[in-house]
Design a protein around this motif. Sequence first.
Motif, mmCIF file in Angstrom:
data_model
loop_
_atom_site.group_PDB
_atom_site.id
_atom_site.type_symbol
_atom_site.label_atom_id
_atom_site.label_comp_id
_atom_site.label_asym_id
_atom_site.label_seq_id
_atom_site.Cartn_x
_atom_site.Cartn_y
_atom_site.Cartn_z
ATOM 1 N N LYS A 153 39.849 18.402 24.648
ATOM 2 C CA LYS A 153 40.536 17.224 25.514
ATOM 3 C C LYS A 153 40.226 16.838 26.736
ATOM 4 O O LYS A 153 40.200 15.558 27.363
ATOM 5 C CB LYS A 153 41.821 17.854 25.655
ATOM 6 N N HIS A 154 39.249 17.602 27.549
ATOM 7 C CA HIS A 154 38.956 17.358 28.872
ATOM 8 C C HIS A 154 37.701 16.363 28.815
ATOM 9 O O HIS A 154 37.404 15.795 29.860
ATOM 10 C CB HIS A 154 38.891 18.661 29.699
ATOM 11 N N LEU A 155 37.202 16.288 27.656
ATOM 12 C CA LEU A 155 35.965 15.273 27.476
ATOM 13 C C LEU A 155 36.402 13.805 27.043
ATOM 14 O O LEU A 155 35.734 13.102 26.892
ATOM 15 C CB LEU A 155 34.750 16.021 26.764
ATOM 16 N N ARG A 156 37.640 13.900 26.538
ATOM 17 C CA ARG A 156 38.096 12.476 26.143
ATOM 18 C C ARG A 156 38.215 11.637 27.097
ATOM 19 O O ARG A 156 38.245 11.837 28.146
ATOM 20 C CB ARG A 156 39.275 12.868 25.190
ATOM 21 N N ASP A 157 38.044 10.203 26.675
ATOM 22 C CA ASP A 157 38.127 8.915 27.265
ATOM 23 C C ASP A 157 39.479 8.953 28.109
ATOM 24 O O ASP A 157 40.606 9.208 27.394
ATOM 25 C CB ASP A 157 37.974 7.787 26.605
ATOM 26 N N SER A 158 39.433 8.813 29.423
ATOM 27 C CA SER A 158 40.684 8.852 30.220
ATOM 28 C C SER A 158 40.892 7.406 30.951
ATOM 29 O O SER A 158 41.739 7.340 31.833
ATOM 30 C CB SER A 158 40.689 9.715 31.274
ATOM 31 N N HIS A 159 40.259 6.395 30.280
ATOM 32 C CA HIS A 159 40.308 5.157 31.121
ATOM 33 C C HIS A 159 41.309 4.304 30.282
ATOM 34 O O HIS A 159 40.998 3.134 30.176
ATOM 35 C CB HIS A 159 39.056 4.507 31.102
ATOM 36 N N TYR A 160 42.359 4.827 30.200
ATOM 37 C CA TYR A 160 43.431 3.901 29.636
ATOM 38 C C TYR A 160 45.015 4.419 29.953
ATOM 39 O O TYR A 160 45.008 5.779 30.239
ATOM 40 C CB TYR A 160 43.410 3.682 28.200
ATOM 41 N N ALA A 161 45.866 3.533 29.905
ATOM 42 C CA ALA A 161 47.151 3.952 30.415
ATOM 43 C C ALA A 161 47.862 4.995 29.477
ATOM 44 O O ALA A 161 47.515 4.750 28.056
ATOM 45 C CB ALA A 161 48.161 2.777 30.304
#
Length: 427
Positions: A354-362
């Motif tokens: 989870k900590h490596l997943r994409d976080s650039h979205y709402a």
Amino acid sequence: MQEPLAYRMRPHHLEDVVGQSHLVGPGKILNRMVKANRLSSLILYGPPGTGKTSIASAISGATKFALRTLNAATDSKKQLEQVVEEAKFSGTVILLLDEIHRLTKPKQDYLLPHLESGRIILIGATTENPYIAINPAIRSRTQIFPVYPLKETEVKQAIQRALADKEHGLGNYQIDLTDAAGNHLASATNGDLRSALNALELAVLSTEADETGIIHLDTDVISECLQKKAFAADKDGDAHYDVISAFQKSIRGSDTDAALHYLARLLLAGDMISVNRRLLTIAYEDIGLANPPAASRTVQAVQAAEKLGMPEARIPLANAVIELCLSPKSNSAIVAIDKAMDDVNQGKAHEVPKHLRDSHYAGAAELGHGTEYLYPHAYPHDWIKQDYLPHNLRNVSYYNPKENGRYEKAFKEQYWRLFKAQGKKKS
């Protein structure tokens, strides 16, 4: 117009075939088949001028069956039908089908039932690997026999026979073929008897006799009449791919002289494209991390060769070949990526942590995506311990460093230091 010497000298008996003793010699398979009158369809596979047509001619002469010759690429289905009609009328016909690897499906479908009935005995001739190039339906109905380039002694035997034969050969001429010229003719044609005989005939017909009626053939005359380099230069031929394979294996095996030999053959065959592609592959596959700068210099050499064109291209390419041959070798990179791809293919590509997943979205934070990621550049030495692999592969090790070059020795130390710092355990 008289037929070429190589055509006129075709044998009518198996014992007159020059070379290929593993097939036509006493007690060998084709000899036994003919003597037992148990001839079946077959494919003869080998380089040009090595006796495929001669064997067919000799089998026809020994069995008294009519021999008809067609080319699978250029002759039509109608011509096949004419051969079949002849076989229906007269009994069995031997069909020598040259370039059988080019046989189209309509011609094949027409021919197959006549092979099964025995009305047509097919002798297919090909320079291509039949296990790759020939349709399985034909292969399953034939026996495959390899033929090989003739030895120099065998070519010399055929030359002497042609010089002495007054009916079909050159026996009606007074010819002085020097020993050196005969040796050159036998060696420079690389076991291609057709080329040797045709060059000999050209030399005889194009050289004026002296005042005593003798035609003198020395090495210079023979060299002029050979008219071609003594190697297979067919860029689409099976033998060409063998040269490409030998090229890479020679570099991998650090044999500089062999690699330069195969480089020369490929360049003289006009296939610089294959050379360039193969050199780039070798630089990363076989030299790899043992000497990364060699890969960069190979890229530069290939780019220079492409800009220069032949013949100057041979210079940077020779530089690259010599360096790659003498460089330390390591295939650790290709082994590592292949192991990783095997795991993925076997279904081991589990969820990305989870900590490596994409976080650039709402909404990413609500899902816990990227929230616990530790940014390495924010820590001393730009490194911080955290998991990157899926949980089921946490302790996997794909890369197995070697120690053949100073670069990979350093990589090895760093790799295992970081591996242990991550808290991984080598499996």
